[in-house]
Design an enzyme around this catalytic site. Structure first.
Site, PDB file in Angstrom:
ATOM      1  N   GLY A 232       0.824  -1.197   0.000  1.00  0.00           N
ATOM      2  CA  GLY A 232       0.000   0.000   0.000  1.00  0.00           C
ATOM      3  C   GLY A 232       0.854   1.241   0.000  1.00  0.00           C
ATOM      4  CB  SER A 233      -0.024   4.726   0.787  1.00  0.00           C
ATOM      5  OG  SER A 233      -0.333   4.730   2.179  1.00  0.00           O
ATOM      6  CB  THR A 234       5.276   5.690   1.236  1.00  0.00           C
ATOM      7  OG1 THR A 234       5.780   4.964   0.099  1.00  0.00           O
ATOM      8  CG2 THR A 234       6.444   6.065   2.141  1.00  0.00           C
ATOM      9  CB  VAL A 236      -0.436   3.054   5.275  1.00  0.00           C
ATOM     10  CG1 VAL A 236      -0.886   1.835   6.081  1.00  0.00           C
ATOM     11  CG2 VAL A 236      -1.601   4.010   5.079  1.00  0.00           C
ATOM     12  N   GLY A 237       2.727   2.554   5.322  1.00  0.00           N
ATOM     13  CA  GLY A 237       3.863   1.665   5.546  1.00  0.00           C
ATOM     14  C   GLY A 237       4.780   2.169   6.647  1.00  0.00           C
ATOM     15  CD  GLU A 254       4.817  -3.617  -4.082  1.00  0.00           C
ATOM     16  OE1 GLU A 254       4.623  -2.505  -4.639  1.00  0.00           O
ATOM     17  OE2 GLU A 254       4.160  -4.632  -4.330  1.00  0.00           O
ATOM     18  CB  CYS A 288       3.072  -0.047  -6.306  1.00  0.00           C
ATOM     19  SG  CYS A 288       3.204  -1.821  -6.661  1.00  0.00           S
TER      20      CYS A 288
END
Length: 486
Positions: A232-234, A236-237, A254, A288
């Site tokens: 998902g998104s950076t 959230v990561g 990822e 992505c």
């Protein structure tokens, strides 16, 4: 016999279970916002109980033979193949992706299942290493990790779910999986049905249909899972990474990308345009790995830009279930409005439009900005849409510097007539993957898939995923009496 489309529930401990929340969720077709299904959302308490179930079930699953685990994977593949047409249609219907995209996703999923069936022998293997101590024998064992927390996104929901789920289960682990509820069928329900058909013991694969309003950080903070797998998104990561770090959990992340497609001075323009069109517009750019920036040497800039714009204008758009469609809808209205704001901001900043897209419901046709500076906000933003920036490079070396000038480092591509030169330049791009004379959207089960910098941690693909999803243990056997200094 229950039809798969009627299995609109969570799958916990081998049973189809209604969520106990008072809230329900409508799964919509993003093209026309018609309701595909309506699901009840699981609660935080149900999630907590599911982790306990997985923990207990995994103890026995970890002891199963390689052949038992292999047969499960073979049966999963059999179920998917038997339901191929229904699955492909539902992937397209839920995600808004074209039938081409849905077919690609299905095939990638099948390859993951097959690769996982060939991975089962990687655990319970022992190898011996020498010791400097007389009479000591060192045995190194590879064991299942335990319970894995899996969170998957809306864009390639079956593929990006299964690339965690299938290897994890093949390697003796249990899974608690939360797909994006927008794509409950492709990201969860079909997968649960496949493992049920395959006879997987209860509690090994569990799939929760819920959202953050119900469970908060429950997938992250629960003490049972040993690894959190997230695509998902950076932002959230980074949140996941912070929580995992505090609890010393492993992560497989990822995340986002600002992927450069570099056209060197000696590139074949026609072939570069062909690749760039696909790498930008498959699934409307909601990948992505999709091309975010086209970086073109000044000698080819005008020719490439003209041809790329003309090709983009001609791409068919509309209902994703029409076999002719290339550009389908974005996943929801919120995503489309976010992209429209990015476009408006770039226009207000004076960035030149080469092609202005049009909106039809949740469909946005290709939008192309030219003469973009890499410092422009749009060039530093993951667009996740059919919007792209074209940037002019003074030299081939300048193009590589521009490619690297981003916080992301997922995928990249270089077009050149000199393959050896292109590969050497590819090694200079700080990304997890670089593709020469191809576009940025590539995957495989036997390659190290993952990103650098803010694009993630860890690698998928065999054997790299084996390292992620198992633990090594050293057992020493002292076969002779050992004398100690005191």
């Amino acid at each position: 016999m229950t039809k798969i489309k009627d299995l609109n529930k969570s799958f916990i401990n081998g049973e189809w279970v209604e969520g106990l929340s008072t809230r329900r969720y409508d799964i919509l077709n993003p093209y026309d916002n018609t309701v595909i299904s309506n699901v009840s959302l699981a609660t935080a308490k149900q999630l907590e109980d599911t982790f306990e179930i997985a923990k207990q079930a995994q103890k026995d699953w970890a002891k199963t033979s390689a052949d038992t685990r292999r047969q499960v994977m073979i049966k999963v593949g059999e179920f998917l193949e038997n339901n191929r047409e229904e699955i492909i249609e539902m992937i397209a219907r839920e995600t808004g992706g074209s039938l081409i995209k849905a077919t690609v996703e299905f095939q990638l999923t099948m390859e993951i299942v097959e690769a996982s069936a060939n991975m089962v022998d990687e655990i319970h293997q022992m190898h011996e290493v020498p010791s400097a101590i007389d009479g000591k024998v060192n045995h190194i064992h590879r064991l299942p990790l335990g319970v894995i927390s899996s969170i998957s996104p809306f864009n390639f929901p079956m593929n990006l779910s299964m690339r965690t789920i299938a290897p994890a289960i093949a390697l003796g682990n249990a899974i608690v999986h939360k797909p994006d509820v927008q794509v409950s069928f492709a990201g969860g329900i079909f997968i649960a049905a496949a493992f049920e058909y395959a006879g997987l013991p209860k509690g090994i694969f569990n799939m929760i249909l819920t959202d953050l309003d119900e469970i908060g950080d429950g997938m992250l903070t629960n003490p049972i899972p040993r690894l959190i797998s997230f695509t998902g998104s950076t932002p959230v990561g980074k949140h996941i990474g912070a929580i995992a770090g505090q609890n010393l959990k492993r992560v497989a992340l990822e995340l986002g990308g600002n992927n450069p497609f570099v056209v060197l001075s000696d590139a074949d323009v026609d072939r570069a345009v062909d690749a760039a069109i696909f790498g930008k517009y498959i699934h409307q750019g909601q990948i992505c790995m999709a091309i975010n920036r086209l970086i073109v040497h000044k000698d080819l800039y005008e020719e490439f830009t003209t041809r790329f714009v003309e090709r983009a204008k001609s791409l068919p758009y509309g209902d994703q279930l029409d076999p002719k469609t290339v550009i389908g809808p974005l996943v929801n209205e919120r995503q489309l409005e976010k992209v429209q704001q990015i476009i408006a901001d770039a226009k207000a900043a004076g960035v030149n439009l080469a092609l202005e897209g049009k909106r039809f419901g949740n469909v946005l046709t290709p939008t192309i900005f030219r003469d973009v500076k890499n410092t422009d906000a749009i060039a530093q933003t993951e667009l996740f849409s059919p919007v792209v920036s074209i940037i002019e490079a003074e030299t081939d070396e300048d193009a590589i510097e521009i490619a690297n000038d981003t916080m992301y480092g997922l995928s990249s591509a270089i077009f050149s007539s000199d393959m050896e030169k292109a590969e050497q330049l590819g090694l200079q791009i700080d990304s997890g993957m670089t593709h020469i004379n191809d576009q940025t959207v590539n995957d495989g089960t036997n390659v190290p898939f993952g990103g650098n910098k803010m694009s993630g941690l860890g690698r998928f693909g065999n054997p790299w995923i084996v390292e992620e999803f198992t633990v090594t243990k050293w057992i020493s056997l002292q076969t002779k009496y050992r004398e100690y200094p005191f």
